[in-house]
Design a protein around this motif. Structure first.
Motif, mmCIF file in Angstrom:
data_model
loop_
_atom_site.group_PDB
_atom_site.id
_atom_site.type_symbol
_atom_site.label_atom_id
_atom_site.label_comp_id
_atom_site.label_asym_id
_atom_site.label_seq_id
_atom_site.Cartn_x
_atom_site.Cartn_y
_atom_site.Cartn_z
ATOM 1 N N ALA A 184 -14.875 -33.455 40.610
ATOM 2 C CA ALA A 184 -13.853 -33.635 41.650
ATOM 3 C C ALA A 184 -13.314 -32.296 42.132
ATOM 4 O O ALA A 184 -13.100 -32.083 43.333
ATOM 5 C CB ALA A 184 -12.707 -34.501 41.122
ATOM 6 N N ARG A 185 -13.102 -31.377 41.190
ATOM 7 C CA ARG A 185 -12.587 -30.056 41.542
ATOM 8 C C ARG A 185 -13.590 -29.304 42.404
ATOM 9 O O ARG A 185 -13.231 -28.650 43.404
ATOM 10 C CB ARG A 185 -12.267 -29.263 40.284
ATOM 11 N N THR A 186 -14.858 -29.376 42.041
ATOM 12 C CA THR A 186 -15.909 -28.691 42.797
ATOM 13 C C THR A 186 -15.980 -29.204 44.225
ATOM 14 O O THR A 186 -16.083 -28.422 45.181
ATOM 15 C CB THR A 186 -17.269 -28.879 42.109
ATOM 16 N N ILE A 187 -15.902 -30.512 44.380
ATOM 17 C CA ILE A 187 -15.959 -31.098 45.722
ATOM 18 C C ILE A 187 -14.710 -30.736 46.512
ATOM 19 O O ILE A 187 -14.781 -30.363 47.689
ATOM 20 C CB ILE A 187 -16.129 -32.623 45.623
ATOM 21 N N ARG A 188 -13.566 -30.843 45.892
ATOM 22 C CA ARG A 188 -12.306 -30.563 46.577
ATOM 23 C C ARG A 188 -12.231 -29.119 47.059
ATOM 24 O O ARG A 188 -11.793 -28.841 48.186
ATOM 25 C CB ARG A 188 -11.135 -30.867 45.634
ATOM 26 N N ASP A 205 -22.397 -30.121 29.885
ATOM 27 C CA ASP A 205 -21.291 -29.185 29.698
ATOM 28 C C ASP A 205 -20.067 -29.526 30.536
ATOM 29 O O ASP A 205 -19.039 -28.864 30.431
ATOM 30 C CB ASP A 205 -21.739 -27.753 30.040
ATOM 31 N N ARG A 206 -20.177 -30.537 31.403
ATOM 32 C CA ARG A 206 -19.065 -30.880 32.269
ATOM 33 C C ARG A 206 -17.969 -31.582 31.487
ATOM 34 O O ARG A 206 -18.227 -32.307 30.534
ATOM 35 C CB ARG A 206 -19.529 -31.807 33.403
ATOM 36 N N VAL A 207 -16.749 -31.366 31.944
ATOM 37 C CA VAL A 207 -15.611 -32.100 31.408
ATOM 38 C C VAL A 207 -14.975 -32.871 32.551
ATOM 39 O O VAL A 207 -15.227 -32.593 33.727
ATOM 40 C CB VAL A 207 -14.586 -31.157 30.750
ATOM 41 N N ALA A 208 -14.148 -33.845 32.210
ATOM 42 C CA ALA A 208 -13.508 -34.665 33.229
ATOM 43 C C ALA A 208 -12.757 -33.790 34.229
ATOM 44 O O ALA A 208 -11.973 -32.924 33.836
ATOM 45 C CB ALA A 208 -12.550 -35.656 32.563
ATOM 46 N N GLY A 209 -12.996 -34.012 35.490
ATOM 47 C CA GLY A 209 -12.335 -33.255 36.546
ATOM 48 C C GLY A 209 -13.191 -32.181 37.170
ATOM 49 O O GLY A 209 -12.881 -31.709 38.262
ATOM 50 N N ASP A 210 -14.290 -31.781 36.502
ATOM 51 C CA ASP A 210 -15.126 -30.699 37.032
ATOM 52 C C ASP A 210 -15.726 -31.053 38.386
ATOM 53 O O ASP A 210 -15.686 -30.254 39.331
ATOM 54 C CB ASP A 210 -16.253 -30.367 36.051
#
Length: 281
Positions: free
Chosen positions: A100-104, A93-98
């Motif tokens: 990185a956003r979660t870690i950030r 279900d992940r999309v590009a950026g998910d």
């Protein structure tokens, strides 16, 4: 992240009813803020809610003039086993950026909250510190470790890249080659070995950890709080700046610090040949 030998499922029905306040305990005594991770059955793995509470407590301690030092520790056999990532979206279900956003917005904010706290932060590592838990300890200004503590760069065991600031923190603490060794192999590092490498300030007997942490934090709380905050900022920033910038920052910090009551008290006590009485102002 958590090591493979840790349980995959942490919570039970009763834990879901516990409040964040009970799972991340907080108390301020003698101007020392003590933050205690209290999920011993999970080796104090951090859920998003608990991570946010730690960030909030650090922010509040930073701004509170009644707090002059911070201690972070855990209960049970673990300091912090890393991030408890249950409940996230399935990989499909992940999309590009998910990611990185979660870690950030997650792990990196936690580590930044420690680095940016305007009060000295002491890690009292009572047990296993793995993944984000290890980086939480390494971000602290001073690290005390019980003899039974161990540190694990667990990410490689899961086929993952280190996050939570690990690739930033470790090379600055122990150099790039040592950092790569820890991150490439993911071997458990004993407390004495961590001290030898420079990741830990001091190793103490398990039964002496709390006493030593209290002694260190009380000494820090009795010190010139603003001078310590400025010193912390200078040291942290110096690792990313050239000499000219670092020297300019040092001079500016001293200029600012000389306006504080504690600086005036320090100079006066020297002239009068007495012990200074700093009040954190």
């Amino acid at each position: 992240m958590n090591t493979p030998d840790y349980p995959r499922t942490y919570a039970n029905a009763s834990e879901t009813e516990k409040s964040a306040e009970s799972l991340v305990q907080h108390a301020t005594d003698n101007q020392v803020c003590r933050i205690t991770l209290n999920r011993p059955e999970t080796l104090n793995a951090l859920t998003p809610d608990l991570r946010e509470r730690v960030i909030r407590l650090l922010s509040e301690a930073s701004a509170d003039p009644a707090v002059r030092a911070v201690v972070i520790t855990g209960t049970g056999r673990g300091f912090c086993a890393g991030a408890d990532l249950r409940g996230g979206p399935p990989a499909d279900d992940r999309v590009a950026g998910d990611v990185a956003r979660t870690i950030r917005l997650g792990a990196q904010r936690l580590v930044a909250a420690v680095l940016d706290c305007e009060k000295p932060v002491v890690a009292a590592v009572n047990g296993t510190a793995a993944g984000l838990g290890a980086h939480l300890a390494f971000a602290c200004d001073l690290v005390l470790a019980a003899e039974s503590a161990r540190f694990i760069e667990v990410f490689v065991r899961r086929g993952l890249v280190p996050d939570g600031g690990g690739a930033y923190l470790l090379p600055r603490l122990i150099g790039p080659q040592r950092a790569k060794e820890l991150m490439f192999f993911g071997d458990a590092l004993t407390a004495p070995d961590a001290e030898r490498l420079g990741l830990v300030n001091r190793v103490v007997a398990d039964g002496e950890l709390d006493k030593t942490a209290r002694e260190w934090s009380q000494r820090l709380a009795a010190g010139p709080t603003r001078a310590l905050a400025l010193t912390k900022q200078l040291v942290n920033a110096s690792l990313d700046t050239d000499r000219t910038t670092a020297f300019a920052a040092e001079a500016a910090a001293q200029e600012i610090n000389m306006t504080t009551a504690d600086a005036r008290e320090g100079v006066a006590s020297f002239v009068e040949r007495r012990k200074p009485e700093y009040r954190g102002r």
